[in-house]
Design an enzyme around this catalytic site. Sequence first.
Site, PDB file in Angstrom:
ATOM      1  N   TYR A  51       0.831  -1.203   0.000  1.00  0.00           N
ATOM      2  CA  TYR A  51       0.000   0.000   0.000  1.00  0.00           C
ATOM      3  C   TYR A  51       0.867   1.254   0.000  1.00  0.00           C
ATOM      4  O   TYR A  51       1.797   1.397   0.799  1.00  0.00           O
ATOM      5  CB  TYR A  51      -0.928   0.032   1.218  1.00  0.00           C
ATOM      6  N   HIS A  81      -3.507  16.554  -2.953  1.00  0.00           N
ATOM      7  CA  HIS A  81      -3.830  16.772  -1.552  1.00  0.00           C
ATOM      8  C   HIS A  81      -3.524  18.199  -1.085  1.00  0.00           C
ATOM      9  O   HIS A  81      -3.822  18.553   0.059  1.00  0.00           O
ATOM     10  CB  HIS A  81      -3.063  15.773  -0.682  1.00  0.00           C
ATOM     11  N   ASN A 193       1.370  11.506   5.389  1.00  0.00           N
ATOM     12  CA  ASN A 193       0.692  10.685   6.393  1.00  0.00           C
ATOM     13  C   ASN A 193       1.379  10.941   7.725  1.00  0.00           C
ATOM     14  O   ASN A 193       2.484  10.456   7.965  1.00  0.00           O
ATOM     15  CB  ASN A 193       0.819   9.210   6.032  1.00  0.00           C
ATOM     16  N   TYR A 278     -15.415  31.899  45.920  1.00  0.00           N
ATOM     17  CA  TYR A 278     -14.725  30.718  45.412  1.00  0.00           C
ATOM     18  C   TYR A 278     -13.594  31.064  44.455  1.00  0.00           C
ATOM     19  O   TYR A 278     -12.581  30.361  44.404  1.00  0.00           O
ATOM     20  CB  TYR A 278     -15.718  29.811  44.680  1.00  0.00           C
ATOM     21  N   ARG A 281     -10.850  31.765  46.933  1.00  0.00           N
ATOM     22  CA  ARG A 281     -10.583  30.716  47.918  1.00  0.00           C
ATOM     23  C   ARG A 281     -10.235  29.389  47.267  1.00  0.00           C
ATOM     24  O   ARG A 281      -9.420  28.621  47.773  1.00  0.00           O
ATOM     25  CB  ARG A 281     -11.815  30.561  48.803  1.00  0.00           C
ATOM     26  N   PHE A 327      -1.421   7.122  11.832  1.00  0.00           N
ATOM     27  CA  PHE A 327      -1.751   8.473  11.374  1.00  0.00           C
ATOM     28  C   PHE A 327      -2.971   9.044  12.083  1.00  0.00           C
ATOM     29  O   PHE A 327      -3.252  10.242  11.991  1.00  0.00           O
ATOM     30  CB  PHE A 327      -2.024   8.467   9.863  1.00  0.00           C
ATOM     31  N   GLU A 412     -12.276   6.057   5.210  1.00  0.00           N
ATOM     32  CA  GLU A 412     -11.793   6.699   6.437  1.00  0.00           C
ATOM     33  C   GLU A 412     -13.035   7.136   7.218  1.00  0.00           C
ATOM     34  O   GLU A 412     -13.436   8.301   7.190  1.00  0.00           O
ATOM     35  CB  GLU A 412     -10.875   7.861   6.069  1.00  0.00           C
TER      36      GLU A 412
END
Length: 500
Positions: A51, A81, A193, A278, A281, A327, A412
């Site tokens: 792959y 990409h 990746n 608060y 404190r 990834f 994905e």
Amino acid sequence: MLTLDPQSIDLAVLEKLWAGEASRLDSDAMDRVRQSSAAVDRIVAGGGTVYGVNTGFGLLANQRIPVERLAELQRNLILSHSCGLGDPIPRHVVRLMIVLKLLGLGRGYSGVRPLVVEALQALLDADAMPIIPSQGSVGASGDLAPLAHLVAALLGKGRVDFAGTVMSAAAALKKLGREPLELGPKEGLALINGTQASTAIALDAVFLGQRVFWAAIAGGALSVDALKGSVKPFDERISQVRGQPGQIRVAAALRGLLDGSEILSSHECCCSKVQDPYSFRCQPQVMGAALDLLTNAGRTLEIEAAAVTDNPIVFGDDDIAISGGNFHAQPVAFAADMIAMALCEVGSLSERRTSVLVDPKMSGLPAFLTDDGGVNSGLMIPQVTAAALVSENKSLAFPASVDSIPTSAGQEDHVSMAPIAARKAVTIARNAGGVIAIELIAAAQGVDYHSPLKTSAKLQALHGKVRALSPRLETDRYWADEMAALQSAVLTGEFGETGD
């Protein structure tokens, strides 16, 4: 120049890299890179199907690519990409992204050639930062779009900020004296990746957050003296019996900051107050919990910074490439969301203290900390600004990591949203820095009303730093510039870990 061993990286080194210190991989890392590259060559020569080496990507993983088109495969991967949108990632974060990518490659499981490492190093050495859009990654399968824009610059595509001058990537390569990079088998995939964009942005958030946190501790201590509040809730014994480490550390810091205060000693024996609000404190409990979250998030990011997060992972001893899911940036997403929630609370607590100080019913001080109220509004509207920032942070603090949306035609089908979580955390940190700046102004003004009594030596030093940027309020004036200057001082760490 720092010499980096990717197998031994800690937050202290990462903070130096974040601050821009020069670095390069050590010789052992480069040896591992060479060995891993040779393993990929042997895998390709063996003719097996692997792959990302000789197949398509995502849903197209079943498409076998002939040897003569492997270089085209990797180039097309980067170009297709490079599709981000939005404002550019800040250049100091881009620099850190490159360093993190080098650390991951230097582990020796990615299969890239040494010349790829050298090309990335050349960008660092020349302060040539690719322009990378901040939007477009969902944090799995890695930070594909941001890292593609990074690598595209090495191919001569996109734009580069070259030491402050923006130019085409092609022009930048020419200025560097380098030819456009031709990617070998797996190299494009190894470069995009990974979780380096998400991790770099999250580290930006945690380092900013640490500065905001300790400025808030200092501001909170000064506010205690402005209120003539009690130090008893910070007694070591209270925190020890609970046992939370952050609470113990915060209580100790507050005691140290207030030690020696004349204001504190003036009312210790005969104060009519029973308890403080608060937000005063419970600082050890709330801020301590925030500190523990920041510490835990930092630990996760320290591990991730030099992690092997590309795919497939090359195990050279066996000449095998195994496809997995390193990834997936879920650890980074969770860490970034923890940073966001912690800093949201840091700002929220600070704004509440400012609100108490400007309220005469609560503080016993003049309304809005001004002598001539009515004609003067004093700190009325700066407190509103703090409230606005806190409210914005509450909206931003909703965890991005609980969201997911399928991508790549369902291949994905679960993603981390880590870069979105990290970007939100940075925004929250900056907003919280503004909230702390406003508290510092209010606390300094409140302490001034107790003159001639003095606060502690450490808090006097803090008061002086505040007054250098924001003089005592005598009459209404234009606030924005000095508020921005104090916010910048908070974010640049000028108030230190203990405010001194």
